[in-house]
Design an enzyme around this catalytic site. Structure first.
Site, PDB file in Angstrom:
ATOM      1  N   ASP A  66       0.838  -1.205   0.000  1.00 28.38           N
ATOM      2  CA  ASP A  66       0.000   0.000   0.000  1.00 28.38           C
ATOM      3  C   ASP A  66       0.871   1.253   0.000  1.00 28.38           C
ATOM      4  O   ASP A  66       1.971   1.249   0.565  1.00 28.38           O
ATOM      5  CB  ASP A  66      -0.929  -0.020   1.229  1.00 28.38           C
ATOM      6  CG  ASP A  66      -2.140   0.882   1.046  1.00 28.38           C
ATOM      7  OD1 ASP A  66      -2.399   1.333  -0.091  1.00 28.38           O
ATOM      8  OD2 ASP A  66      -2.823   1.148   2.055  1.00 28.38           O
ATOM      9  N   HIS A 119       2.354   3.088  -9.291  1.00 22.94           N
ATOM     10  CA  HIS A 119       2.228   1.634  -9.462  1.00 22.94           C
ATOM     11  C   HIS A 119       3.457   1.069 -10.175  1.00 22.94           C
ATOM     12  O   HIS A 119       3.904  -0.031  -9.879  1.00 22.94           O
ATOM     13  CB  HIS A 119       0.949   1.290 -10.221  1.00 22.94           C
ATOM     14  CG  HIS A 119      -0.291   1.675  -9.461  1.00 22.94           C
ATOM     15  ND1 HIS A 119      -0.470   1.344  -8.134  1.00 22.94           N
ATOM     16  CD2 HIS A 119      -1.397   2.382  -9.823  1.00 22.94           C
ATOM     17  CE1 HIS A 119      -1.639   1.829  -7.720  1.00 22.94           C
ATOM     18  NE2 HIS A 119      -2.220   2.464  -8.724  1.00 22.94           N
ATOM     19  N   SER A 154      -7.335  -5.892  -5.442  1.00 22.31           N
ATOM     20  CA  SER A 154      -8.406  -6.473  -4.628  1.00 22.31           C
ATOM     21  C   SER A 154      -9.723  -6.462  -5.391  1.00 22.31           C
ATOM     22  O   SER A 154      -9.887  -5.734  -6.384  1.00 22.31           O
ATOM     23  CB  SER A 154      -8.556  -5.695  -3.317  1.00 22.31           C
ATOM     24  OG  SER A 154      -9.231  -4.469  -3.545  1.00 22.31           O
ATOM     25  N   LEU A 207      11.526 -19.871  -4.579  1.00 22.33           N
ATOM     26  CA  LEU A 207      10.531 -18.974  -3.957  1.00 22.33           C
ATOM     27  C   LEU A 207       9.242 -19.023  -4.768  1.00 22.33           C
ATOM     28  O   LEU A 207       9.264 -18.830  -5.985  1.00 22.33           O
ATOM     29  CB  LEU A 207      11.058 -17.525  -3.947  1.00 22.33           C
ATOM     30  CG  LEU A 207      10.080 -16.453  -3.452  1.00 22.33           C
ATOM     31  CD1 LEU A 207       9.836 -16.578  -1.947  1.00 22.33           C
ATOM     32  CD2 LEU A 207      10.597 -15.038  -3.769  1.00 22.33           C
ATOM     33  N   GLU A 214       1.054 -13.251  12.253  1.00 24.34           N
ATOM     34  CA  GLU A 214       1.600 -12.075  12.934  1.00 24.34           C
ATOM     35  C   GLU A 214       1.468 -10.888  11.973  1.00 24.34           C
ATOM     36  O   GLU A 214       1.725 -11.029  10.774  1.00 24.34           O
ATOM     37  CB  GLU A 214       3.073 -12.294  13.284  1.00 24.34           C
ATOM     38  CG  GLU A 214       3.303 -13.373  14.325  1.00 24.34           C
ATOM     39  CD  GLU A 214       2.723 -13.015  15.689  1.00 24.34           C
ATOM     40  OE1 GLU A 214       2.665 -11.806  16.026  1.00 24.34           O
ATOM     41  OE2 GLU A 214       2.313 -13.937  16.414  1.00 24.34           O
TER      42      GLU A 214
END
Ligand code: IPE
Ligand code: IPE
Ligand code: MG
Length: 233
Positions: free
Chosen positions: A18, A35, A63, A129, A199
Site C-alpha cells: 500500500d 504503481h 483487490s 521462492l 503475525e
C-alpha cells in the site's frame, strides 16, 4: 551468512502493498507512476526474500474492491502487470521463482490472462521462492467460493479443514507474517481465513520505497514475536 543472523524466518509472508498513490502524489507524478515504482519494489523484494530464505510470498496486487478506481488506473495496473511478467519471465526462471495466482482472473483483459498463464506454466518447476500474486482477490470471495466448491462436490456439512483446502491458496501454507506498508492498519479483505493466526506488522514506509533494509527490519520484528495459538508459552 548474514541471513543466519535472523532466527525464525517465516515460511510464508503476505504483503499488502500500500502507498503507491501517496508516493506518486508526493513526487508530483500520476498514480500509475506510483504503481510502476511499486512493481520495481516487488522485483527488489523478490531478491531480498530469496536472500533471507523465505519460501512463499503472497503479494496483494489487486483487490475485488479495486475495480472502484478509475478505468485509467485499473488499466494501468493491468498493463504494468502484463509488461512486468513478460519482461521478467526468463529472469524468474534464473532466480528459481515460481509464479502462482489467487483470485478470479476471468474479468481480466485477454493479454494479461495469457501472460499470466504462460508465466505460471513456464515457472511451475521452480522451487526457490513461490511468488503468489493476489489478483482480483478478496478474502470473503475466497471463502464463499470454497464453500460453493464443496457444495458442488456434494458436501452438506463442512469442516474447517475442508474450507482451508478449498481456498485459492489450496496447498500453500497459511501466512506466518503479514506486512502492510504505508502505515494503514487494516486487512482490507486480504486472506481472511488464512490469517487467523498470522503475525501482523504495519511499517510506515510507502510501498515504492520498500527495500531489503525494511524487509530485514520486518524479519527481525517477526523473530521476536511469540506465537501462542491460544496456548501458554
Ligand atoms: C496500493 O497502493 C496498490 C493497489 C491497491 C493496487 P495504492 O494505490 O492503494 O496507494 P494509496 O493508498 O492510494 O497511497
Ligand atoms: C489494499 O489496498 C489492496 C491492495 C494492496 C491490492 P487498498 O489501498 O485498496 O485498501 P484500502 O482501500 O485503503 O482499504
Ligand atoms: Mg491504498
Amino acid at each position: 551468512m548474514f541471513k543466519n543472523k535472523i532466527k525464525n524466518i517465516p515460511k510464508h509472508i503476505g504483503i499488502i502493498m500500500d502507498g503507491n498513490g501517496r508516493w506518486a502524489t508526493l513526487q508530483g507524478l500520476s498514480r500509475n507512476m506510483g504503481h510502476k515504482e511499486g512493481i520495481n519494489a516487488v522485483d527488489r523484494t523478490i531478491n531480498a526474500l530469496i536472500k533471507f530464505g523465505v519460501k512463499v510470498v503472497s503479494f496483494f496486487a489487486f483487490s475485488t474492491e479495486n475495480w472502484k478506481r478509475s478505468e485509467e488506473e485499473v488499466n494501468g495496473i493491468f498493463n504494468l502487470t502484463r509488461d512486468f511478467l513478460h519482461s521478467k519471465r526468463n529472469n524468474f526462471k534464473e532466480r528459481g521463482v515460481r509464479i502462482t495466482t489467487i483470485g478470479e482472473l476471468s474479468p481480466f483483459p485477454e493479454d494479461l490472462k495469457k501472460e499470466l498463464d504462460k508465466t505460471k506454466e513456464d515457472t511451475k518447476n521452480n522451487d526457490k521462492l513461490i511468488v503468489n500474486l493476489a489478483l482480483n482477490y478478496g478474502g470473503r470471495a475466497d471463502i464463499v467460493r470454497a464453500v460453493n466448491n464443496l457444495i458442488d462436490k456434494g458436501a452438506t456439512k463442512v469442516t474447517e479443514q475442508d474450507i482451508l483446502e478449498n481456498l485459492y491458496t489450496g496447498e500453500l501454507p497459511e501466512p506466518d507474517f503479514v506486512i502492510r506498508t504505508s502505515g494503514e492498519e487494516r486487512i482490507s479483505n486480504f486472506m481472511l481465513y488464512q490469517m487467523a493466526y498470522s503475525e501482523l506488522y504495519f511499517p510506515k514506509v510507502l510501498w515504492p520505497n520498500f527495500n531489503e533494509r525494511h524487509l530485514r527490519k520486518a524479519l527481525k520484528v517477526y523473530s521476536k514475536r511469540n506465537r501462542r495459538y491460544g496456548g501458554i508459552k
